[in-house]
Structures are given as structure tokens and as C-alpha cells.
Scaffold this active site. Sequence first.
Site, mmCIF file in Angstrom:
data_model
loop_
_atom_site.group_PDB
_atom_site.id
_atom_site.type_symbol
_atom_site.label_atom_id
_atom_site.label_comp_id
_atom_site.label_asym_id
_atom_site.label_seq_id
_atom_site.Cartn_x
_atom_site.Cartn_y
_atom_site.Cartn_z
ATOM 1 N N SER A 53 57.448 52.221 88.656
ATOM 2 C CA SER A 53 56.087 52.041 89.150
ATOM 3 C C SER A 53 55.101 52.995 88.486
ATOM 4 O O SER A 53 53.887 52.789 88.568
ATOM 5 C CB SER A 53 56.041 52.232 90.676
ATOM 6 O OG SER A 53 56.841 51.271 91.334
ATOM 7 N N CYS A 278 56.018 47.248 97.751
ATOM 8 C CA CYS A 278 55.052 47.802 96.798
ATOM 9 C C CYS A 278 54.388 46.689 95.985
ATOM 10 O O CYS A 278 53.597 45.928 96.522
ATOM 11 C CB CYS A 278 55.720 48.851 95.915
ATOM 12 S SG CYS A 278 54.564 49.948 95.070
ATOM 13 N N LEU A 279 54.692 46.562 94.705
ATOM 14 C CA LEU A 279 54.121 45.472 93.917
ATOM 15 C C LEU A 279 54.496 44.121 94.519
ATOM 16 O O LEU A 279 53.689 43.187 94.553
ATOM 17 C CB LEU A 279 54.595 45.552 92.459
ATOM 18 C CG LEU A 279 54.083 44.451 91.517
ATOM 19 C CD1 LEU A 279 52.566 44.504 91.366
ATOM 20 C CD2 LEU A 279 54.763 44.558 90.150
ATOM 21 N N GLN A 282 52.162 43.448 97.332
ATOM 22 C CA GLN A 282 50.839 43.048 96.868
ATOM 23 C C GLN A 282 50.828 41.598 96.386
ATOM 24 O O GLN A 282 49.898 40.836 96.692
ATOM 25 C CB GLN A 282 50.391 43.991 95.746
ATOM 26 C CG GLN A 282 50.200 45.428 96.195
ATOM 27 C CD GLN A 282 50.218 46.419 95.053
ATOM 28 O OE1 GLN A 282 50.381 46.047 93.880
ATOM 29 N NE2 GLN A 282 50.052 47.700 95.369
ATOM 30 N N HIS A 362 57.646 52.772 99.841
ATOM 31 C CA HIS A 362 59.014 52.600 99.354
ATOM 32 C C HIS A 362 59.988 52.997 100.460
ATOM 33 O O HIS A 362 60.235 54.186 100.683
ATOM 34 C CB HIS A 362 59.252 53.467 98.111
ATOM 35 C CG HIS A 362 58.541 52.991 96.889
ATOM 36 N ND1 HIS A 362 58.844 53.428 95.622
ATOM 37 C CD2 HIS A 362 57.530 52.097 96.733
ATOM 38 C CE1 HIS A 362 58.056 52.840 94.737
ATOM 39 N NE2 HIS A 362 57.251 52.035 95.391
ATOM 40 N N GLU A 364 63.140 52.971 100.777
ATOM 41 C CA GLU A 364 64.397 53.651 100.433
ATOM 42 C C GLU A 364 64.215 55.160 100.391
ATOM 43 O O GLU A 364 65.178 55.925 100.466
ATOM 44 C CB GLU A 364 64.933 53.129 99.099
ATOM 45 C CG GLU A 364 64.453 53.852 97.848
ATOM 46 C CD GLU A 364 62.964 53.737 97.602
ATOM 47 O OE1 GLU A 364 62.432 54.555 96.824
ATOM 48 O OE2 GLU A 364 62.316 52.834 98.174
#
Length: 386
Positions: A53, A278-279, A282, A362, A364
Site C-alpha cells: 500500500s 483498504c483499497l 474503497q 488493516h 490483521e
Amino acid sequence: MTTKILPGATGVLALADGTILQGVGVGAVGSALGEVVFNTAMTGYQEILTDPSYMSQILAFTFPHVGNVGTNVEDIEQMGGGSDTSARGAIFRDVPTDPANYRSDASFDDWMKRRGVVGLAGVDTRALTKIIRDKGAPHAVIAHDPDGNFDLEALVAQARGWTGLVGLDLAKPASTLQAFEWNEGLWDWPEGHPKTDGRKDVVVIDYGVKRNILRALASTGARITVVPATTTAEEVLARNPDGVVLSNGPGDPAATGEYAVPEIQKLVASGKPLMGICLGHQMLALALGAKTVKMDQGHHGANHPVKDLTTGKVEIVSMNHGFTVDRDSLPDAVTETHVSLFDGTNCGIAVKDKPIFSVQHHPEASPGPTDSLYLFDRFADLMGDR
């Protein structure tokens, strides 16, 4: 430009506005172009610098002391490659220290050299952080030359000429080229990463996935197949998965969404349990009709407070993103589930009456606290209900 190279300076950071920071070059010799962001985490520098990222970005650590635990082969997050598919450069207040940890197999400096990460130490990272906070993440060139030979005007011109991350699809170069299986679980001291025996078939679409996302997912009992970013919905559904995960990754979600969003819309229509990170979060939002926008500073660190609106609990999470979902653009069929307590930006959504949700952070937590690991169990529960 009147700036001169200071005696003993072997590293520089040249910002697009002409600002020059000088210090001690560390890591790889050479130069790298990117967007400068700061990370507030106190630990996990190896995981941070190998997170895909951060592709096309130069990372300034706000914590001053870096390098004390060295590096090892287990704590690399990206699936392959070096600084071309993760952070291009790194900036520190102090020169990285020698390793003093039983897991270390190489010093931080040697590791940076091998990976091609250009480093700069001995600079006022607090002042740089304030620049980013007040003016936004600047375009810059970081350079390291043991002889201290720098063409500052050329470096500034190069930074000014860069178009930046907006409109840039970085998921393709960050993604795997072919599908592969994964069965490694979360790290368990002192054995390391155990092999898992999966019960549910999960396809992870790789837009720049982190190893520990796969490990956390495998630890819930998933049999994982990782596929390239350009994989079609038909190809994913042909594997008859119990669920699909849209991974984290770099770049502009609207640019990657040119080819990914239509496929995600088909996955949404399939009714399969779907989780975005995340991405992936989005682009799921884009597929559902929302919009994304570029942030001035972004969120980067392991100490970000996020509220889970479904439970009322506040969790401290690991963040790494420069774009965000415009919460005001969320359609009626979508519920906001998580929100940042720093700035009120969206951090999670769920689709009403469908087994679909996503989060901006994230879960994790590598590095970072494990407050959000429950999200993988939430996804596993959705697959179990089918």
C-alpha cells in the site's frame, strides 16, 4: 536555488516547493521519487516498509529510534519484489541502530540496501511532519550519495514534474501474476507460522495483499486461493468459493476501479459473502455507487482510534491509506459501520440485507494492535451462515 550541500551531508530530500532537507544517507545508494507521508507507529518498521500500500511513497517515521530489532525473512508483508512495489524511501530522525533481537538475521541498513530502499537520517522529522500536516503530502525526491554530490535544482524539478498518485493504477504491478494457494496461519511463538487446515474456500483478489492478511484469514479456517487483480468475476465464481476478499493495495481506487469495479459489481450481485480491506473497501464503495477522494495527509500508523458503530466499541487500528470513501456519497442501501475518531472519515460499510462488508483499516494489524482481528471471524461467520 541558493541552497548548498552541507559538509558531511550524504543524503537529501528535495520537495517540489523547493524545500531541501539534508542529513546522512542510509540504505541503498541512488534516488527515488514519490509522495512523502508520515507514519506514527512505534514498532513494525519492516512490515511497514514492505506493505504494498506504500508503493510510490516515501515514508517518514515519527518515532525517532528505528532498527533495534533488525530484520528477518518472516516479517516481510509483500508477496514479492522490493521497493518497486512497496515504499520507495524512508526518513528517520536518528541513524538506524544495530540489531539486538534473537529473530534478526540482518541489520536494517543492510536490508534496505538489498531491497533498494533509499534512506535519509539525521533530519528533523517533526518539522517534516508539520509540513505534511499543514500543506498536505508533498511530491519529493530522496537521494543518497556517499560522496555528497547532488544536483538540487534537478531533484526539485523532478519532484515538481511528477503527476502524483491521483489517476494512478498501482494494483496491477503490485499483484501476483498467477493464482496460488495459501495455508499459512498467524505467527505463534515459538513455533512461527503454522500450516492451517481450511474448511471454507475463499478467493482473495490481490490488489497488493499483505501476507498477514492471508495468515489471519487462514487462521479462521479458510482454504485460500489468491488470484491476480485483473481476474474477472466469472473466473472467481467458477471456483465456487464460500466467500471473496478484496485485498488492500496501492494507488488511486478510481483508477484501479476502471477494470475492477465492474467485476466487483458482479460479485455483489452473486450473493457471495464479500469482505473488502483498504483499497478493496474503497473499490467496493465505488461499485455500490459511492465516491472516493484524495486526502491531504492520509492515515498512516498503528494508533488510530476507530469506532465500530455496530457494537459501539472503540478499537485502536492500523491504518495506511491516502484516499477515502466520501461518506456523504454512500447510497441508501449501504450502512456506515466504522468511523475514524481522528477526523470523522468513513472507515467501514456494510450492504443492507447482503453478507457484504468492508473496512478502511488493516484488521490483521501488522504492525499494530489486534483489536480488529474479530473482523475475520465476522467474515467467517457470514460464510458459515450460508
